[in-house]
Design a protein around this motif. Structure first.
Motif, PDB file in Angstrom:
ATOM      1  N   ILE A 176     -13.737   2.525 -18.002  1.00  0.00           N
ATOM      2  CA  ILE A 176     -12.958   3.271 -17.008  1.00  0.00           C
ATOM      3  C   ILE A 176     -13.180   2.675 -15.623  1.00  0.00           C
ATOM      4  N   MET A 177     -14.421   2.313 -15.329  1.00  0.00           N
ATOM      5  CA  MET A 177     -14.718   1.738 -14.022  1.00  0.00           C
ATOM      6  C   MET A 177     -13.949   0.444 -13.796  1.00  0.00           C
ATOM      7  N   ALA A 178     -13.871  -0.388 -14.820  1.00  0.00           N
ATOM      8  CA  ALA A 178     -13.135  -1.644 -14.692  1.00  0.00           C
ATOM      9  C   ALA A 178     -11.640  -1.396 -14.508  1.00  0.00           C
ATOM     10  N   ALA A 179     -11.098  -0.439 -15.262  1.00  0.00           N
ATOM     11  CA  ALA A 179      -9.663  -0.148 -15.181  1.00  0.00           C
ATOM     12  C   ALA A 179      -9.294   0.481 -13.840  1.00  0.00           C
ATOM     13  N   TYR A 180     -10.207   1.228 -13.250  1.00  0.00           N
ATOM     14  CA  TYR A 180      -9.954   1.930 -11.989  1.00  0.00           C
ATOM     15  C   TYR A 180      -9.578   0.946 -10.882  1.00  0.00           C
ATOM     16  N   GLY A 181     -10.272  -0.168 -10.829  1.00  0.00           N
ATOM     17  CA  GLY A 181     -10.012  -1.147  -9.783  1.00  0.00           C
ATOM     18  C   GLY A 181      -9.288  -2.375 -10.274  1.00  0.00           C
ATOM     19  N   ALA A 182      -8.555  -2.245 -11.372  1.00  0.00           N
ATOM     20  CA  ALA A 182      -7.866  -3.397 -11.964  1.00  0.00           C
ATOM     21  C   ALA A 182      -6.807  -3.952 -11.010  1.00  0.00           C
ATOM     22  N   GLU A 183      -6.365  -5.164 -11.307  1.00  0.00           N
ATOM     23  CA  GLU A 183      -5.371  -5.830 -10.475  1.00  0.00           C
ATOM     24  C   GLU A 183      -4.165  -4.917 -10.249  1.00  0.00           C
ATOM     25  N   GLY A 184      -3.749  -4.822  -9.017  1.00  0.00           N
ATOM     26  CA  GLY A 184      -2.616  -3.981  -8.666  1.00  0.00           C
ATOM     27  C   GLY A 184      -2.994  -2.600  -8.167  1.00  0.00           C
ATOM     28  N   ALA A 185      -4.275  -2.239  -8.288  1.00  0.00           N
ATOM     29  CA  ALA A 185      -4.699  -0.902  -7.863  1.00  0.00           C
ATOM     30  C   ALA A 185      -4.586  -0.722  -6.358  1.00  0.00           C
ATOM     31  N   TYR A 186      -4.837  -1.804  -5.620  1.00  0.00           N
ATOM     32  CA  TYR A 186      -4.911  -1.686  -4.164  1.00  0.00           C
ATOM     33  C   TYR A 186      -3.970  -2.660  -3.469  1.00  0.00           C
ATOM     34  N   ASP A 187      -3.445  -2.224  -2.351  1.00  0.00           N
ATOM     35  CA  ASP A 187      -2.638  -3.053  -1.449  1.00  0.00           C
ATOM     36  C   ASP A 187      -3.209  -2.829  -0.052  1.00  0.00           C
ATOM     37  N   PRO A 188      -4.314  -3.508   0.283  1.00  0.00           N
ATOM     38  CA  PRO A 188      -5.007  -3.211   1.535  1.00  0.00           C
ATOM     39  C   PRO A 188      -4.138  -3.255   2.796  1.00  0.00           C
ATOM     40  N   PRO A 189      -3.272  -4.257   2.982  1.00  0.00           N
ATOM     41  CA  PRO A 189      -2.471  -4.244   4.213  1.00  0.00           C
ATOM     42  C   PRO A 189      -1.597  -2.993   4.335  1.00  0.00           C
ATOM     43  N   ALA A 190      -0.975  -2.588   3.242  1.00  0.00           N
ATOM     44  CA  ALA A 190      -0.127  -1.398   3.273  1.00  0.00           C
ATOM     45  C   ALA A 190      -0.952  -0.141   3.530  1.00  0.00           C
ATOM     46  N   THR A 191      -2.114  -0.063   2.903  1.00  0.00           N
ATOM     47  CA  THR A 191      -2.963   1.114   3.087  1.00  0.00           C
ATOM     48  C   THR A 191      -3.485   1.192   4.513  1.00  0.00           C
ATOM     49  N   ARG A 192      -3.909   0.072   5.068  1.00  0.00           N
ATOM     50  CA  ARG A 192      -4.407   0.067   6.446  1.00  0.00           C
ATOM     51  C   ARG A 192      -3.307   0.484   7.421  1.00  0.00           C
ATOM     52  N   ALA A 193      -2.088   0.002   7.174  1.00  0.00           N
ATOM     53  CA  ALA A 193      -0.973   0.375   8.049  1.00  0.00           C
ATOM     54  C   ALA A 193      -0.710   1.874   7.980  1.00  0.00           C
ATOM     55  N   ALA A 194      -0.790   2.440   6.776  1.00  0.00           N
ATOM     56  CA  ALA A 194      -0.558   3.876   6.614  1.00  0.00           C
ATOM     57  C   ALA A 194      -1.664   4.693   7.269  1.00  0.00           C
ATOM     58  N   LEU A 195      -2.907   4.250   7.139  1.00  0.00           N
ATOM     59  CA  LEU A 195      -4.023   4.987   7.717  1.00  0.00           C
ATOM     60  C   LEU A 195      -3.984   4.944   9.239  1.00  0.00           C
ATOM     61  N   ALA A 196      -3.424   3.907   9.802  1.00  0.00           N
ATOM     62  CA  ALA A 196      -3.307   3.806  11.257  1.00  0.00           C
ATOM     63  C   ALA A 196      -2.355   4.852  11.820  1.00  0.00           C
ATOM     64  N   ARG A 197      -1.541   5.440  10.937  1.00  0.00           N
ATOM     65  CA  ARG A 197      -0.598   6.477  11.363  1.00  0.00           C
ATOM     66  C   ARG A 197      -1.063   7.887  10.971  1.00  0.00           C
ATOM     67  N   LEU A 198      -2.209   7.978  10.311  1.00  0.00           N
ATOM     68  CA  LEU A 198      -2.683   9.273   9.827  1.00  0.00           C
ATOM     69  C   LEU A 198      -3.112  10.145  11.001  1.00  0.00           C
ATOM     70  N   THR A 199      -2.574  11.344  11.081  1.00  0.00           N
ATOM     71  CA  THR A 199      -2.903  12.229  12.206  1.00  0.00           C
ATOM     72  C   THR A 199      -4.074  13.168  11.902  1.00  0.00           C
ATOM     73  N   ALA A 200      -4.432  13.325  10.655  1.00  0.00           N
ATOM     74  CA  ALA A 200      -5.541  14.215  10.302  1.00  0.00           C
ATOM     75  C   ALA A 200      -6.861  13.642  10.805  1.00  0.00           C
ATOM     76  N   PRO A 201      -7.799  14.499  11.229  1.00  0.00           N
ATOM     77  CA  PRO A 201      -9.113  14.007  11.634  1.00  0.00           C
ATOM     78  C   PRO A 201      -9.890  13.482  10.433  1.00  0.00           C
ATOM     79  N   VAL A 202     -10.673  12.451  10.672  1.00  0.00           N
ATOM     80  CA  VAL A 202     -11.432  11.791   9.609  1.00  0.00           C
ATOM     81  C   VAL A 202     -12.893  11.704  10.033  1.00  0.00           C
ATOM     82  N   ARG A 203     -13.778  11.970   9.083  1.00  0.00           N
ATOM     83  CA  ARG A 203     -15.206  11.779   9.320  1.00  0.00           C
ATOM     84  C   ARG A 203     -15.744  10.858   8.236  1.00  0.00           C
ATOM     85  N   LEU A 204     -16.491   9.851   8.645  1.00  0.00           N
ATOM     86  CA  LEU A 204     -17.100   8.920   7.699  1.00  0.00           C
ATOM     87  C   LEU A 204     -18.607   9.026   7.845  1.00  0.00           C
ATOM     88  N   LEU A 205     -19.293   9.151   6.717  1.00  0.00           N
ATOM     89  CA  LEU A 205     -20.742   9.283   6.728  1.00  0.00           C
ATOM     90  C   LEU A 205     -21.363   8.104   6.003  1.00  0.00           C
TER      91      LEU A 205
END
Length: 253
Positions: A176-205
């Motif tokens: 399951i761990m291998a399948a979770y991050g399999a090829e195609g799971a992530y599109d970092p440029p698209a995700t970063r662009a979307a997060l740059a528009r996120l209005t909700a507050p975020v906390r990272l620990l």
């Protein structure tokens, strides 16, 4: 009512009550596909992280929430930010705990991982663990190497930490761990662009001595959001709610 997404991917049992956070906030802790009480899909390819976004949305609808707080640990952060990218209007607040950075395409150098743990050099298990970490970061890893670095995941390598790790090992599913991050799971440029528009507050620990999500990398992650706060928990590893529950609960509320 925060929805707490576990890492792994795994069932949520290893989260416990998140250091007592459940006494202050009602937590919903789902087991991800094929883990714990959740059914296994017919198609193993559906374990891919981006395909679990629909599960999170279905859970929101089942709970009857217009917007929800999302709290995610480790690899669960990948799912959380993909959900936030697809459904930003449904996120009230986002809390990422010692997050994986795969979904946003950040890199963690071997030197940074080694630098992060050097403060623990006085601990009796350190020489063997550090040698194993060097082997891993230099591409010379063996199965024994991964076992040897386990103490770095905890701010205190005590009996509670050993029991926690042993229970996690019993429940882990490498397939399951291998399948979770399999090829195609992530599109970092698209995700970063979307997060740059996120209005909700975020906390990272981040845990101060966690080589899995070093504070410097989590700071880079925080910079991807327009409204983010970074908390570095002193002396904490990858499971900060175990290292100092009171500090963690304060930071996560």
């Amino acid at each position: 009512m925060p929805v707490a997404l576990p890492g792994g991917p795994a069932d949520s049992a290893y989260l416990g009550d998140l250091g007592g956070l459940s006494r202050y906030r009602q937590l919903v802790m789902p087991d991800l596909r094929g883990t714990g009480g959740s059914a296994a899909p017919r198609d193993p390819a559906s374990y891919r992280c981006d395909r679990m976004v629909a599960d999170v949305e279905a859970l929101r609808m089942r709970l009857g929430l217009d917007r929800m707080d999302l709290l995610a640990h480790c690899a669960g952060a990948n799912l959380a930010v993909l959900y936030a990218s697809c459904h930003p209007e449904r996120v009230e607040r986002l809390t990422l705990i010692t997050p994986s950075v795969a979904a946003v395409g950040l890199t963690i150098s071997g030197e940074l991982r080694r630098e992060t743990v050097r403060a623990r050099s006085a601990e009796p298990w350190f020489p063997a663990a550090y040698a194993a970490l060097e082997a891993i970061t230099q591409g010379r890893a063996t199965t024994a190497s991964w076992d040897a670095i386990t103490p770095f995941s905890y701010g205190r390598w005590d009996e509670a930490a050993r029991a926690h790790q042993a229970a996690a090992d019993e429940r882990s599913n490498p397939g399951i761990m291998a399948a979770y991050g399999a090829e195609g799971a992530y599109d970092p440029p698209a995700t970063r662009a979307a997060l740059a528009r996120l209005t909700a507050p975020v906390r990272l620990l981040a845990g101060e001595v966690d080589p899995g999500a070093p504070p410097a990398t989590v700071a880079e992650y925080a910079a991807l959001f327009p409204d983010a706060e970074l908390v570095i928990q002193p002396g904490a590893g990858h499971f900060p709610w175990m290292d100092d529950p009171a500090y963690f609960v304060t930071a996560a509320t």
